[in-house]
Design a protein around this motif. Structure first.
Motif, PDB file in Angstrom:
ATOM      1  N   HIS A 364       8.052  18.067  -5.446  1.00  0.00           N
ATOM      2  CA  HIS A 364       9.019  17.316  -4.637  1.00  0.00           C
ATOM      3  C   HIS A 364       9.239  17.994  -3.292  1.00  0.00           C
ATOM      4  N   THR A 365       8.924  19.294  -3.200  1.00  0.00           N
ATOM      5  CA  THR A 365       9.060  19.981  -1.912  1.00  0.00           C
ATOM      6  C   THR A 365       8.017  19.497  -0.914  1.00  0.00           C
ATOM      7  N   HIS A 366       6.845  19.109  -1.415  1.00  0.00           N
ATOM      8  CA  HIS A 366       5.821  18.473  -0.589  1.00  0.00           C
ATOM      9  C   HIS A 366       5.737  17.017  -1.049  1.00  0.00           C
ATOM     10  N   SER A 367       6.508  16.155  -0.408  1.00  0.00           N
ATOM     11  CA  SER A 367       6.645  14.777  -0.871  1.00  0.00           C
ATOM     12  C   SER A 367       5.316  14.042  -0.816  1.00  0.00           C
ATOM     13  N   PRO A 368       5.041  13.206  -1.817  1.00  0.00           N
ATOM     14  CA  PRO A 368       3.827  12.389  -1.778  1.00  0.00           C
ATOM     15  C   PRO A 368       3.867  11.424  -0.583  1.00  0.00           C
ATOM     16  N   VAL A 369       2.697  11.061  -0.087  1.00  0.00           N
ATOM     17  CA  VAL A 369       2.580  10.113   1.020  1.00  0.00           C
ATOM     18  C   VAL A 369       1.530   9.082   0.642  1.00  0.00           C
ATOM     19  N   CYS A 370       1.689   7.884   1.218  1.00  0.00           N
ATOM     20  CA  CYS A 370       0.756   6.788   0.956  1.00  0.00           C
ATOM     21  C   CYS A 370       0.427   6.113   2.282  1.00  0.00           C
ATOM     22  N   HIS A 371      -0.877   5.870   2.527  1.00  0.00           N
ATOM     23  CA  HIS A 371      -1.318   5.265   3.783  1.00  0.00           C
ATOM     24  C   HIS A 371      -2.333   4.168   3.489  1.00  0.00           C
ATOM     25  N   ILE A 372      -2.366   3.189   4.394  1.00  0.00           N
ATOM     26  CA  ILE A 372      -3.421   2.180   4.343  1.00  0.00           C
ATOM     27  C   ILE A 372      -4.667   2.760   4.986  1.00  0.00           C
ATOM     28  N   VAL A 373      -5.784   2.620   4.313  1.00  0.00           N
ATOM     29  CA  VAL A 373      -7.034   3.172   4.848  1.00  0.00           C
ATOM     30  C   VAL A 373      -8.042   2.081   5.192  1.00  0.00           C
ATOM     31  N   GLY A 374      -7.712   0.812   4.899  1.00  0.00           N
ATOM     32  CA  GLY A 374      -8.655  -0.231   5.274  1.00  0.00           C
ATOM     33  C   GLY A 374      -8.316  -1.557   4.631  1.00  0.00           C
ATOM     34  N   PHE A 375      -8.930  -2.613   5.189  1.00  0.00           N
ATOM     35  CA  PHE A 375      -8.795  -3.959   4.639  1.00  0.00           C
ATOM     36  C   PHE A 375     -10.124  -4.318   3.999  1.00  0.00           C
ATOM     37  N   GLY A 376     -10.135  -4.328   2.688  1.00  0.00           N
ATOM     38  CA  GLY A 376     -11.366  -4.608   1.969  1.00  0.00           C
ATOM     39  C   GLY A 376     -11.639  -6.079   1.815  1.00  0.00           C
ATOM     40  N   ASP A 377     -12.750  -6.392   1.134  1.00  0.00           N
ATOM     41  CA  ASP A 377     -13.129  -7.787   0.916  1.00  0.00           C
ATOM     42  C   ASP A 377     -12.128  -8.506   0.031  1.00  0.00           C
ATOM     43  N   SER A 378     -11.550  -7.770  -0.929  1.00  0.00           N
ATOM     44  CA  SER A 378     -10.667  -8.423  -1.893  1.00  0.00           C
ATOM     45  C   SER A 378      -9.274  -7.820  -1.926  1.00  0.00           C
ATOM     46  N   SER A 379      -9.055  -6.670  -1.261  1.00  0.00           N
ATOM     47  CA  SER A 379      -7.775  -5.990  -1.384  1.00  0.00           C
ATOM     48  C   SER A 379      -7.475  -5.182  -0.143  1.00  0.00           C
ATOM     49  N   VAL A 380      -6.196  -4.832  -0.035  1.00  0.00           N
ATOM     50  CA  VAL A 380      -5.775  -3.849   0.965  1.00  0.00           C
ATOM     51  C   VAL A 380      -5.902  -2.479   0.322  1.00  0.00           C
ATOM     52  N   ASP A 381      -6.659  -1.569   0.942  1.00  0.00           N
ATOM     53  CA  ASP A 381      -6.986  -0.276   0.348  1.00  0.00           C
ATOM     54  C   ASP A 381      -5.990   0.791   0.806  1.00  0.00           C
ATOM     55  N   TYR A 382      -5.548   1.594  -0.140  1.00  0.00           N
ATOM     56  CA  TYR A 382      -4.560   2.648   0.129  1.00  0.00           C
ATOM     57  C   TYR A 382      -5.094   3.990  -0.367  1.00  0.00           C
ATOM     58  N   ILE A 383      -4.527   5.076   0.182  1.00  0.00           N
ATOM     59  CA  ILE A 383      -4.734   6.442  -0.329  1.00  0.00           C
ATOM     60  C   ILE A 383      -3.362   7.040  -0.630  1.00  0.00           C
ATOM     61  N   LEU A 384      -3.236   7.646  -1.803  1.00  0.00           N
ATOM     62  CA  LEU A 384      -1.983   8.292  -2.221  1.00  0.00           C
ATOM     63  C   LEU A 384      -2.246   9.780  -2.359  1.00  0.00           C
ATOM     64  N   ARG A 385      -1.493  10.583  -1.633  1.00  0.00           N
ATOM     65  CA  ARG A 385      -1.670  12.033  -1.627  1.00  0.00           C
ATOM     66  C   ARG A 385      -0.425  12.710  -2.197  1.00  0.00           C
ATOM     67  N   PHE A 386      -0.654  13.704  -3.063  1.00  0.00           N
ATOM     68  CA  PHE A 386       0.450  14.468  -3.646  1.00  0.00           C
ATOM     69  C   PHE A 386      -0.024  15.895  -3.895  1.00  0.00           C
ATOM     70  N   TRP A 387       0.939  16.789  -4.152  1.00  0.00           N
ATOM     71  CA  TRP A 387       0.652  18.225  -4.270  1.00  0.00           C
ATOM     72  C   TRP A 387       1.079  18.736  -5.649  1.00  0.00           C
ATOM     73  N   ILE A 388       0.318  19.733  -6.129  1.00  0.00           N
ATOM     74  CA  ILE A 388       0.668  20.454  -7.360  1.00  0.00           C
ATOM     75  C   ILE A 388       0.473  21.946  -7.113  1.00  0.00           C
ATOM     76  N   THR A 389       1.018  22.760  -8.008  1.00  0.00           N
ATOM     77  CA  THR A 389       0.872  24.216  -7.892  1.00  0.00           C
ATOM     78  C   THR A 389       0.257  24.839  -9.142  1.00  0.00           C
ATOM     79  N   ASP A 390      -0.201  24.025 -10.072  1.00  0.00           N
ATOM     80  CA  ASP A 390      -0.771  24.567 -11.319  1.00  0.00           C
ATOM     81  C   ASP A 390      -2.113  23.920 -11.612  1.00  0.00           C
ATOM     82  N   PRO A 391      -3.137  24.193 -10.801  1.00  0.00           N
ATOM     83  CA  PRO A 391      -4.450  23.574 -11.060  1.00  0.00           C
ATOM     84  C   PRO A 391      -5.047  23.992 -12.396  1.00  0.00           C
TER      85      PRO A 391
END
Length: 438
Positions: A364-391
């Motif tokens: 929660h200290t590094h809040s997730p973000v979501c962005h549009i990355v393109g308009f596809g043939d059938s959908s609006v494409d998004y990318i969702l980015r989030f952070w963890i500290t325990d890989p």
């Protein structure tokens, strides 16, 4: 060895052995031998009966350490020997009271030997390796037997006659045995010191993990090398002669052991530059896992499915390695998804961020973000980015949890994930007939 000296020594030893055996044929000596044999038979019988009950009692014990269990197992295996020693001492004390001391000296000697064997059987349980423990036990049994029989001087003289000479250097079987004993004791002492010191170094949080490993390995090499060279010195070996040998070994290393030396040097470099340390999460090709141990030749990498890969140190130096926790433990993950053109993208972004933040391991200290990355043939494409500290907890499972949270959030708010859409045009009859055949 000198044949004349050896022949004289062998003759003298044979005469003493014949004299000893002749002395055993005296009446009271035969009585003592008979009593010892009877005590031996009784001890074997009683030992078999006592061992069964003792084994049942041991099996009822839980939570005991391995050392305690080894001692109990030694008691169970040598139960007859303990009983035999006790019976012999009892017979000896009785004969001391009812007859002359000279008529029980054989029983006393055998009782001392049996007691020494019992003590050795328990003491060698400190040796963890079973094969080495067996060698130490038999060696000490032979040594204490010779010592209690008073034959140590004669035995040393016989062993010293078996020797080879190289100029002024004389190497005898006695010197070799002494060197082995000294080296074994020094190695045991070095192992104890290295183990105790290593545990203290590993517990020191002020030292980086890579430097801890390096210090432990330098300490082990120094102690074991010192034990080896001191053992050679105990034989009387001239250590200056090792200069020629080391030169030959250097040539051999240069031609035949290039990879081994390369891995050793690479291991030292890794420990010094701290690029990889125990506990780091790395990716090397298709291998993803965390560093378990750093060895002299390889690094142990444990994956999420329990497999342990032994990766040569040279590959970690020359190859491209992804260290997920090199400078810090923060790891960013990306997932991609698409929604229908009928859905409000602002609402989709808000729901995606909230869904990712609801997953337990997402920071929660590094809040997730979501962005549009393109308009596809059938959908609006998004990318969702989030952070963890325990890989080390896994990457696939956290991605799956975030996808599941997105599914639940989209289903609850009516956000649709479209199928691929294709437009199909159906021509009418005249137009179809006007189409020229191919």
């Amino acid at each position: 060895m000198d044949p004349v000296q050896f022949s004289d020594l062998l003759t003298q030893t044979g005469d003493e052995a014949v004299g000893f055996l002749t002395g055993l044929l005296r009446r009271w000596n035969l009585y003592q031998i008979g009593l010892m044999l009877a005590a031996f038979a009784a001890a074997r019988l009683l030992g078999k009966l006592a061992s069964a009950r003792f084994r049942t009692w041991v099996r009822s014990k839980e939570g005991w350490s391995k050392l305690q269990l080894r001692w109990l197992l030694a008691v169970e295996k040598r139960m007859w020997l303990v009983i035999w020693a006790l019976i012999l001492w009892g017979i000896y004390l009785v004969m001391q009271e009812v007859t002359w001391p000279s008529r029980s000296y054989l029983i006393r000697i055998v009782a001392e030997i049996a007691s020494a064997w019992v003590f050795v059987s328990f003491a060698v349980q400190l040796v963890r390796n079973p094969f080495l423990r067996r060698i130490v036990r038999w060696s000490l049994w032979i040594y204490v037997t010779i010592l209690l029989l008073g034959a140590q001087d004669r035995t040393m003289a016989v062993l010293d006659t078996f020797a080879v000479e190289f100029g002024d250097f004389r190497l005898s079987l006695l010197a070799i045995l002494k060197a082995l004993v000294v080296t074994a004791l020094l190695f045991s002492f070095a192992r104890i010191v290295a183990t105790q010191t290593s545990s203290r170094i590993k517990e020191n949080e002020d030292i980086s993990p890579s430097m801890r490993v390096l210090l432990v390995k330098v300490l082990q090499i120094t102690l074991y090398a010192a034990a080896f060279f001191i053992g050679l010195k105990a034989v009387g070996f001239d250590l200056t002669g090792l200069a020629v040998l080391s030169g030959a070994i250097g040539v051999g290393l240069g031609f035949g052991l290039q990879k081994v030396v390369s891995n050793l040097v690479s291991g030292v470099i890794i420990l010094l530059d701290k690029s990889i340390k125990p506990g780091d999460v790395i990716s090397l090709g298709d291998t993803f896992g965390w560093i378990n141990t750093l060895g002299a030749r390889y690094a142990s990498v444990v994956t999420r499915d329990g497999k342990e890969y032994l990766i040569p140190n040279e590959d970690l130096i020359t190859g491209q390695v992804v260290n997920w926790s090199h400078s810090n433990d923060f790891v960013r993950l990306d997932i991609f998804f698409g929604t229908s053109y009928d859905n409000d993208p602002h609402e989709v972004r808000r729901l995606a961020v909230a869904a990712a933040a609801s997953v337990e391991r997402v920071l929660h200290t590094h809040s997730p973000v979501c962005h549009i990355v393109g308009f596809g043939d059938s959908s609006v494409d998004y990318i969702l980015r989030f952070w963890i500290t325990d890989p080390t907890g896994g990457l696939t499972n956290i991605r799956g949890n975030v996808y599941l949270a997105l599914w639940d959030a989209f289903k609850e708010h009516g956000i649709s994930i479209p199928y691929p859409q294709r437009e199909v045009r159906v021509l009418d009859g005249p137009a179809l007939a006007a189409t020229p055949p191919e």
